[in-house]
Each structure stands twice: as C-alpha cells, then as structure tokens.
Scaffold this motif. Sequence first.
Motif, PDB file in Angstrom:
ATOM      1  N   TYR A  32       1.265   2.483  -9.511  1.00 20.91           N
ATOM      2  CA  TYR A  32       1.353   4.231  -8.640  1.00 20.91           C
ATOM      3  C   TYR A  32       1.256   5.502  -8.785  1.00 20.91           C
ATOM      4  O   TYR A  32       1.680   6.081  -8.504  1.00 20.91           O
ATOM      5  CB  TYR A  32       2.241   3.289  -8.129  1.00 20.91           C
ATOM      6  CG  TYR A  32       2.356   2.679  -6.680  1.00 20.91           C
ATOM      7  CD1 TYR A  32       2.669   3.047  -5.173  1.00 20.91           C
ATOM      8  CD2 TYR A  32       1.921   1.360  -6.897  1.00 20.91           C
ATOM      9  CE1 TYR A  32       2.137   2.193  -4.427  1.00 20.91           C
ATOM     10  CE2 TYR A  32       2.446   0.632  -5.771  1.00 20.91           C
ATOM     11  CZ  TYR A  32       1.794   1.142  -4.779  1.00 20.91           C
ATOM     12  OH  TYR A  32       1.672   0.001  -3.677  1.00 20.91           O
TER      13      TYR A  32
ATOM     14  N   THR B 214       1.413  -3.848   7.398  1.00 20.47           N
ATOM     15  CA  THR B 214       1.406  -3.362   8.641  1.00 20.47           C
ATOM     16  C   THR B 214      -0.076  -3.204   9.084  1.00 20.47           C
ATOM     17  O   THR B 214      -0.703  -3.112  10.336  1.00 20.47           O
ATOM     18  CB  THR B 214       2.238  -1.648   8.350  1.00 20.47           C
ATOM     19  OG1 THR B 214       2.843  -1.736   7.568  1.00 20.47           O
ATOM     20  CG2 THR B 214       2.609  -0.996  10.195  1.00 20.47           C
TER      21      THR B 214
ATOM     22  N   THR C  28       4.692   0.515   5.549  1.00 20.73           N
ATOM     23  CA  THR C  28       6.448  -0.365   5.584  1.00 20.73           C
ATOM     24  C   THR C  28       6.767   1.308   5.931  1.00 20.73           C
ATOM     25  O   THR C  28       7.511   1.358   7.177  1.00 20.73           O
ATOM     26  CB  THR C  28       6.746  -0.677   5.073  1.00 20.73           C
ATOM     27  OG1 THR C  28       6.142  -2.469   5.305  1.00 20.73           O
ATOM     28  CG2 THR C  28       8.449  -1.539   5.478  1.00 20.73           C
TER      29      THR C  28
HETATM   30  C1  LIG Z   1      -1.023   2.153  -1.398  1.00 23.12           C
HETATM   31  C2  LIG Z   1      -0.581   0.883  -0.680  1.00 23.12           C
HETATM   32  N1  LIG Z   1      -1.840   0.940   1.027  1.00 23.12           N
HETATM   33  C3  LIG Z   1      -0.932   0.395   1.640  1.00 23.12           C
HETATM   34  C4  LIG Z   1       0.395   0.204   1.982  1.00 23.12           C
HETATM   35  C5  LIG Z   1       0.761   0.204   3.437  1.00 23.12           C
HETATM   36  O1  LIG Z   1       1.170  -1.733   3.754  1.00 23.12           O
HETATM   37  P1  LIG Z   1       2.447  -2.046   3.619  1.00 23.12           P
HETATM   38  O2  LIG Z   1       2.166  -1.877   5.928  1.00 23.12           O
HETATM   39  O3  LIG Z   1       2.765  -3.732   3.699  1.00 23.12           O
HETATM   40  O4  LIG Z   1       3.897  -1.483   3.744  1.00 23.12           O
HETATM   41  C6  LIG Z   1       1.529   0.301   1.191  1.00 23.12           C
HETATM   42  C7  LIG Z   1       2.928  -0.143   1.554  1.00 23.12           C
HETATM   43  O5  LIG Z   1       3.070  -0.614   0.442  1.00 23.12           O
HETATM   44  C8  LIG Z   1       1.304   1.570  -0.503  1.00 23.12           C
HETATM   45  O6  LIG Z   1       1.917   0.914  -1.059  1.00 23.12           O
END
Ligand SMILES: Cc1ncc(COP(=O)(O)O)c(C=O)c1O
Length: 306
Positions: A164, A221, A257
């Motif tokens: 991150y 999502t 999310t």
């Molecule tokens: C880099 C990244 N991409 C995509 C997402 C979307 O993932 P999700 O819909 O599972 O939260 C997230 C969030 O978790 C993320 O950090």
Amino acid sequence: MVDKLKTIWLDETFMDWEAANVHLLTHTLHYGVGAFEGIRAYKRADGHTAIFRLREHIDRLYDTCKLVLLQPKPSRETVMEACADTLRRNGLDEGYVRPMVFVGEGAMGIYVPNNPVRTAIVAWKWGAYLGDEALKNGIRAKISSFARHHINVGLNKAKMMGQYTNSVLAKREAKFGGYDEAILLDVNGYVSEGSGENIFVVKKGVLYTPDLSCSILEGVTRDTIMTLAREEGIPVVETRITRDQLWLADEAFFTGTAAEVTPVREIDNRAIGAGTVGPITRRLQQRYFELVRGRDNSHPEWLTRV
Ligand SMILES: Cc1ncc(COP(=O)(O)O)c(C=O)c1O
C-alpha cells in the motif's frame, strides 16, 4: 479521526481498546509482510445489522496469507465469528471491520521464520470513504505517475500491507494536484485500478473492467457489481483498457468496500460523458445500496447477521 471504541480482538482475546498495542519491533511494521481486509457492516431496513460478504473477505484474507506464506493461528470460522463479535461488543450497528494477520516481534532482519504470526480485528465507524458529495455527484481523478506493481514484483491478488505504499504515494500525488483520487496504470500502460478501488467504464451500454490478469486486486465489490449488472441485463466485459479508452468512456466509476460505488465524472481534466453521473452508474449504485442496506433481499447468501 477514528473514534475510540471499547475493545479490539488481538490473538483471540478481546482487550481494552487502549491496551491492544504492539511492540515497536513488530516485524510487519518494518518490512510490510502481512494480510489485511476491509469489510463493512450495514444497518438494514428491518433494523438488523449484517456484514456484507464476510465469507468472501475472510477467504481473501486467507488467500493473502497463502500468497505471503503466513499461517494464521485461528480458523476462518473463528475470525468470521470474531468480526461479528467485535461489532457487537463495540455497540456498532454500522461500521468498518479490519482483520489483520501480521508478523510480531522476535528476530529482526528479512527472514524470521519463528516470529509469532498474530491476528487482530479492529472495528470503527466509517462514513462515505470519498465523501457523500462524491457518491452523489462523482469525483475528479488523475492518472498517476506511479504504476501498479508488475505482476512479478508484487502480489496484486494479495491485500498485503507493504504494497500500500504504492497506493499512498499515488493518492498523495492526486490530492496534492487538486484531484480526489488516483488511477494507476500497470507497467505496460494499461488501466489497473484506483489507490483502493477497482474501476469500471461504460461505453455504448457495455460495462468494462480490467480482467484478473491485470495488476488488480480481485475486489469483492467488483464481483458484486458484475453480478448486479448481469441481473440488470447489462453486458459485462473483463478486458484490458487503455488510457484513451478511459478518457472516451461514456461513464466511469470506482468500486470498493470503503468507496462503495463512487462515480467518476472527470479524468485528467476531461469530462467523462456529460461530466455528470451516468444512468448505468446511477442504477448500479442504487442497486448496491438497496442490497447492502436491506431494501433488496435478493442475495441472502452475502449477508452475515450480527
Ligand atoms: C488496491 C485495491 N483495489 C481494489 C479494492 C476493492 O476491493 P473490495 O471491493 O474487495 O473492497 C481495494 C479495497 O480493498 C483495494 O485496496
């Protein structure tokens, strides 16, 4: 600011919020190898609280652990129960849940096979990640000068802490430039995702999103929206997308999310479509909120009652 609550689950014990600390030699703090998740619970129309797609998030947590070679001590079922319990014990009828698996203190250096693998769950109140105005009228995004990791540099299917830094740098660059969010390309120049969201575009009634071989996290999502789109009769195509295809899209939106379904009205100073929230984006956003907030009960398999 995160409001202080009552309790945090650390190594399978509920501890006082202030007492749940870790040592400065916690390995993950130095080297970034660890797994985490972000999960939301919503208060539904019938007054009950349900966690949205808990099973899928915990499966991804364990997939991340597999990718980074960590073996969490508690079982998936224990972590799932503890997520619900963390919300309950903190009196949250809506909130964000953050399970983490990380490497504790002991040895230092890169290779520390015997350090403890620790598990924690923290929950807090969290409103609209990019703001209520963003959900309503959309945001302005910028293509980042930072590329997403090459598939063999990072582990894009892992939600690993250390990765991150890439997101934080891209997000800061976008915010300092006066934009709301960053869009990262992969090392080959194709569209990847936002700093913490997947991306979708609409062109001539078809919904497009980068396929899973691109440098993206497999968003929960993302999957929800593709399912809802198909139910709405909207064709969905997972494929590589170029920067100019983004700029020429009729509509664009982020999913996550935290970000939920956030329309993107402008990218790199180019209006997307009419520069307002498009009809397919609005429809899918509405369906999403009806589903998580309980006015639509069509997917009971995605709900875990708290
Ligand atoms: C880099 C990244 N991409 C995509 C997402 C979307 O993932 P999700 O819909 O599972 O939260 C997230 C969030 O978790 C993320 O950090």
